[in-house]
Design a protein around this motif. Structure first.
Motif, PDB file in Angstrom:
ATOM      1  N   UNK A 198      13.577  27.415  56.851  1.00 53.56           N
ATOM      2  CA  UNK A 198      12.167  27.021  56.731  1.00 53.56           C
ATOM      3  C   UNK A 198      11.945  26.021  55.606  1.00 53.56           C
ATOM      4  N   UNK A 199      11.061  25.058  55.845  1.00 50.61           N
ATOM      5  CA  UNK A 199      10.700  24.064  54.825  1.00 50.61           C
ATOM      6  C   UNK A 199       9.205  23.818  54.908  1.00 50.61           C
ATOM      7  N   UNK A 200       8.647  23.246  53.839  1.00 50.52           N
ATOM      8  CA  UNK A 200       7.246  22.833  53.824  1.00 50.52           C
ATOM      9  C   UNK A 200       7.204  21.343  53.531  1.00 50.52           C
ATOM     10  N   UNK A 201       6.372  20.603  54.274  1.00 51.22           N
ATOM     11  CA  UNK A 201       6.203  19.167  54.066  1.00 51.22           C
ATOM     12  C   UNK A 201       4.722  18.884  53.876  1.00 51.22           C
ATOM     13  N   UNK A 202       4.403  17.941  52.981  1.00 52.70           N
ATOM     14  CA  UNK A 202       2.997  17.692  52.669  1.00 52.70           C
ATOM     15  C   UNK A 202       2.811  16.321  52.058  1.00 52.70           C
ATOM     16  N   UNK A 203       1.583  15.836  52.156  1.00 53.32           N
ATOM     17  CA  UNK A 203       1.177  14.610  51.491  1.00 53.32           C
ATOM     18  C   UNK A 203       1.013  14.940  50.012  1.00 53.32           C
ATOM     19  N   UNK A 204       1.733  14.233  49.153  1.00 55.43           N
ATOM     20  CA  UNK A 204       1.897  14.674  47.768  1.00 55.43           C
ATOM     21  C   UNK A 204       0.702  14.345  46.880  1.00 55.43           C
ATOM     22  N   UNK A 205      -0.427  14.948  47.179  1.00 53.37           N
ATOM     23  CA  UNK A 205      -1.562  14.907  46.257  1.00 53.37           C
ATOM     24  C   UNK A 205      -1.497  16.148  45.376  1.00 53.37           C
ATOM     25  N   UNK A 206      -2.182  16.106  44.248  1.00 48.51           N
ATOM     26  CA  UNK A 206      -2.177  17.265  43.353  1.00 48.51           C
ATOM     27  C   UNK A 206      -2.828  18.467  44.010  1.00 48.51           C
ATOM     28  N   UNK A 243      -3.910  19.545  53.669  1.00 49.70           N
ATOM     29  CA  UNK A 243      -3.237  19.864  54.924  1.00 49.70           C
ATOM     30  C   UNK A 243      -1.740  19.790  54.698  1.00 49.70           C
ATOM     31  N   UNK A 244      -1.005  20.759  55.205  1.00 45.83           N
ATOM     32  CA  UNK A 244       0.444  20.753  55.050  1.00 45.83           C
ATOM     33  C   UNK A 244       1.079  21.446  56.238  1.00 45.83           C
ATOM     34  N   UNK A 245       2.389  21.247  56.403  1.00 45.27           N
ATOM     35  CA  UNK A 245       3.063  21.804  57.581  1.00 45.27           C
ATOM     36  C   UNK A 245       4.282  22.612  57.180  1.00 45.27           C
ATOM     37  N   UNK A 246       4.598  23.578  58.015  1.00 40.72           N
ATOM     38  CA  UNK A 246       5.786  24.401  57.860  1.00 40.72           C
ATOM     39  C   UNK A 246       6.693  24.157  59.061  1.00 40.72           C
ATOM     40  N   UNK A 247       7.951  23.829  58.801  1.00 41.05           N
ATOM     41  CA  UNK A 247       8.978  23.854  59.839  1.00 41.05           C
ATOM     42  C   UNK A 247       9.648  25.218  59.714  1.00 41.05           C
ATOM     43  N   UNK A 248       9.443  26.084  60.705  1.00 42.22           N
ATOM     44  CA  UNK A 248       9.813  27.483  60.548  1.00 42.22           C
ATOM     45  C   UNK A 248      11.215  27.848  60.954  1.00 42.22           C
ATOM     46  N   UNK A 249      11.976  26.919  61.545  1.00 41.32           N
ATOM     47  CA  UNK A 249      13.292  27.222  62.063  1.00 41.32           C
ATOM     48  C   UNK A 249      13.414  26.728  63.486  1.00 41.32           C
ATOM     49  N   UNK A 250      14.466  27.130  64.183  1.00 44.23           N
ATOM     50  CA  UNK A 250      14.718  26.617  65.520  1.00 44.23           C
ATOM     51  C   UNK A 250      13.703  27.175  66.521  1.00 44.23           C
ATOM     52  N   UNK A 251      13.397  26.377  67.547  1.00 46.76           N
ATOM     53  CA  UNK A 251      12.331  26.690  68.493  1.00 46.76           C
ATOM     54  C   UNK A 251      12.357  28.129  68.994  1.00 46.76           C
ATOM     55  N   UNK A 252      13.483  28.554  69.529  1.00 47.69           N
ATOM     56  CA  UNK A 252      13.549  29.835  70.231  1.00 47.69           C
ATOM     57  C   UNK A 252      14.069  30.985  69.370  1.00 47.69           C
ATOM     58  N   UNK A 253      14.209  30.740  68.089  1.00 46.29           N
ATOM     59  CA  UNK A 253      14.685  31.797  67.195  1.00 46.29           C
ATOM     60  C   UNK A 253      13.507  32.710  66.845  1.00 46.29           C
ATOM     61  N   UNK A 254      13.580  34.006  67.126  1.00 45.69           N
ATOM     62  CA  UNK A 254      12.458  34.895  66.795  1.00 45.69           C
ATOM     63  C   UNK A 254      12.145  34.948  65.312  1.00 45.69           C
ATOM     64  N   UNK A 255      13.120  34.613  64.470  1.00 45.42           N
ATOM     65  CA  UNK A 255      12.860  34.580  63.028  1.00 45.42           C
ATOM     66  C   UNK A 255      11.824  33.510  62.689  1.00 45.42           C
ATOM     67  N   UNK A 256      11.743  32.458  63.513  1.00 44.87           N
ATOM     68  CA  UNK A 256      10.756  31.403  63.274  1.00 44.87           C
ATOM     69  C   UNK A 256       9.338  31.964  63.321  1.00 44.87           C
TER      70      UNK A 256
END
Length: 441
Positions: free
Chosen positions: A153-161, A198-211
Motif C-alpha cells: 500500500x502507498x499514498x499519493x497526493x498533491x504536496x500542499x501543506x 484530496x489524496x489517493x491510496x493504492x491498496x495492493x493488487x486488484x484481486x488480493x483480498x488484503x487490498x
C-alpha cells in the motif's frame, strides 16, 4: 488457469454486485464537522475500495451512528466500467483518472462514456461540497485504487501543506508529484476545482483480498485525522496493520520523476520487474514494446508497472521515482511559508510572472533547478520538457551559464509587449500550489 483465492474473494464480489447509483451510502451530518468523501471504482477493475467503504458504513450504522462528528459519503467512480460484463475492464473509452482536465470538462457529456462518468462524478462532488460550504464545514476526498502488479500500500497526493496533514498520517510510503507526470487525475481536479484536500491510496493488487483490508484501514485513519470518528472507536489497529505491510518503509517519501507511456500494443513488463525494483539510467531493461527494449532515462525505482489484462496505447507503462529525505520534507514546509522566498524567486533572471501565482521559467534554468527545487518551495510543474540539467559539477556550471545568459539577454516581451507568452516553449510553467496559497491568506 486455476482460480486463486484472491480472485474468488474480490472478483466474485465484483461480478455479483452491480452499481445502479453513484452514491452508495452516507452516514452522519455535514453540519457536525468535516465531510469525508470516499471514491472507489474510478477504474472498472478496482472494486476493492467500494467493498471497503460499504464495510465501514455498515459498521458505523451498527455501532457508531450517533458518534460521528461529521459525515462520510461513499461514491462509485466509473459506473459504466464497474457494470461492464468484463471484470478486467479498466475503462470503456478513456481512462477516467486521466480525463479530468479543464479542457475535457468543457467538452459535452456525450463526447465519450467516460465524459459522462466524469461529469456525473463531479456533479455529485459539487453538490456535497455545496452542502459543506453552506454548513461552514470542510470536505476531504479519499480516492481508493488498486494495482495490476503486486504492490504494498502507498499514498499519493498533491504536496500542499494541508494535504500533508492527512496523507502523512498514513503509515505507508508516500509519493509526491504524480499529478505532474499524468494530467487529469481525479484528486488533482478535486483540488483545482473545489479547493479541497484530496489524496489517493493504492491498496495492493486488484484481486488480493488484503487490498480491501488496506482500504478499510485507510478509511478509519482518514476519519480519525479529519476528526470525524476517533480510532479508539475501532477495536482493531488500522495504523499497526498498514505499518506491518510497509516493510519498515512506512515513513519513506518518494518523488515521481518520470512516466513512460505505452506506445505499442505489445508493451510488456519484463519478468522480475516490480514496484520498487532499482534501475539505472539507460542500463536497466524494464519492458519490451515494438520489439525493442525499454529503459529508464533516469536512475531510481520502478513504480506502478503496468500489468493490466487490457493495455492500450497511451496508458502508463511505468513510473520512475526517487526517495527524498525527511529533512527535505521538513525544510520545504518552513520555506514555502516564507514570503521572502517567493519574492526572490519572482525577481530571478529568466523568471516571469503570469496570472494566479504562475511563473514562466527559462527552460535552460528550470532544468537545472529541476523539480525538487520547485517542490522545495511549494511549486508544481504545470508544463515541462525532458531536457536534463546535468549532475554534480556539470549541473552547477550549467546553472551559472543559464543564469548569466538570462541576465544578459534581458526581459523577453510577448505579443502584448509585456512578459513572454505562455505558449512559448522556451519556458517551463510552474505554479504555486493552490492550497498553500490559501494557507497564506
Amino acid at each position: 488457469m486455476t482460480e486463486t483465492k484472491s480472485e474468488r474473494v474480490v472478483g466474485a464480489a465484483h461480478q455479483a454486485d452491480r452499481y445502479p447509483d453513484r452514491e452508495l451510502g452516507r452516514a452522519g451530518e455535514a453540519s457536525l464537522g468535516t465531510t469525508l468523501v470516499i471514491i472507489g471504482g474510478v477504474h472498472g477493475n478496482e472494486p476493492a475500495g467500494l467493498i471497503a467503504g460499504r464495510r465501514v458504513l455498515d459498521r458505523i450504522a451498527r455501532e457508531h451512528g450517533e458518534n460521528l462528528q461529521g459525515q462520510v459519503v461513499l461514491l462509485a467512480g466509473n459506473l459504466a466500467a464497474l457494470n461492464h460484463e468484463d471484470p478486467d475492464l479498466r475503462y470503456v473509452d478513456h481512462d477516467l483518472n486521466r480525463l479530468c482536465t479543464d479542457e475535457r470538462f468543457n467538452e459535452p457529456e456525450t463526447t465519450t462514456v467516460e465524459h459522462q462518468q466524469m461529469h456525473g462524478l463531479f456533479d455529485a462532488l459539487e453538490q456535497i461540497h455545496a452542502s459543506c460550504e453552506q454548513a461552514g464545514r470542510r470536505m476531504i476526498v479519499l480516492d481508493l485504487h488498486t494495482t495490476s502488479a503486486p504492490s504494498k500500500p502507498v499514498v499519493a497526493f498533491e504536496d500542499s501543506l494541508a494535504a500533508r496533514k492527512h496523507a502523512m498520517r498514513m503509515p505507508c510510503p508516500k509519493y509526491l508529484g504524480i499529478e505532474e507526470e499524468v494530467r487529469g487525475l481525479v484528486i488533482d481536479a478535486v483540488t483545482r476545482r473545489l479547493g479541497c484536500v484530496s489524496y489517493l491510496i493504492e491498496g495492493g493488487q486488484h484481486d488480493d483480498p488484503v487490498s480491501v483490508d488496506v482500504h478499510e484501514a485507510a478509511i478509519w485513519i482518514a476519519m480519525d485525522t479529519a476528526g470525524i470518528l476517533p480510532l479508539g472507536a475501532n477495536d482493531g489497529d488500522p495504523i499497526g496493520f498498514l505499518r506491518s505491510l510497509s516493510s519498515g518503509r512506512s515513513d519513506t517519501v518518494f518523488d515521481v520523476r518520470h512516466r513512460e507511456p505505452i506506445r505499442d500494443a505489445d508493451f510488456a513488463i519484463l519478468d522480475g520487474i516490480e514496484s520498487g525494483t532499482a534501475v539505472l539510467a539507460d542500463k536497466t531493461v524494464i519492458a519490451l514494446q515494438g520489439g525493442r527494449d525499454v529503459y529508464s532515462p533516469i536512475h531510481g525505482s520502478v513504480f506502478l508497472p503496468n500489468m493490466q489484462t487490457h493495455k492500450r496505447v497511451g496508458d502508463d507503462g511505468f513510473f520512475i521515482v526517487r526517495q527524498i529525505s525527511a529533512g527535505w520534507v521538513n525544510l520545504s514546509a518552513r520555506l514555502r511559508k516564507a514570503d521572502w522566498v517567493h519574492q526572490v524567486i519572482g525577481i530571478m533572471p529568466g523568471v516571469y510572472h503570469a496570472e494566479d501565482s504562475t511563473l514562466l521559467v527559462d527552460a535552460d534554468l528550470a532544468c537545472v533547478l529541476r523539480r525538487q527545487v520547485f517542490h522545495l518551495f511549494g511549486y508544481r510543474l504545470v508544463r515541462h520538457d525532458d531536457r536534463q540539467g546535468g549532475d554534480g559539477l556539470g549541473r552547477v556550471l550549467n546553472g551559472f551559464k543559464a543564469f548569466f545568459a538570462a541576465l544578459g539577454r534581458g526581459p523577453i516581451r510577448g505579443k502584448d509587449g509585456k512578459g513572454p507568452d505562455a505558449d512559448d516553449d522556451r519556458f517551463w510553467i510552474v505554479q504555486r500550489r493552490r492550497l498553500d496559497r490559501r494557507f497564506d491568506r
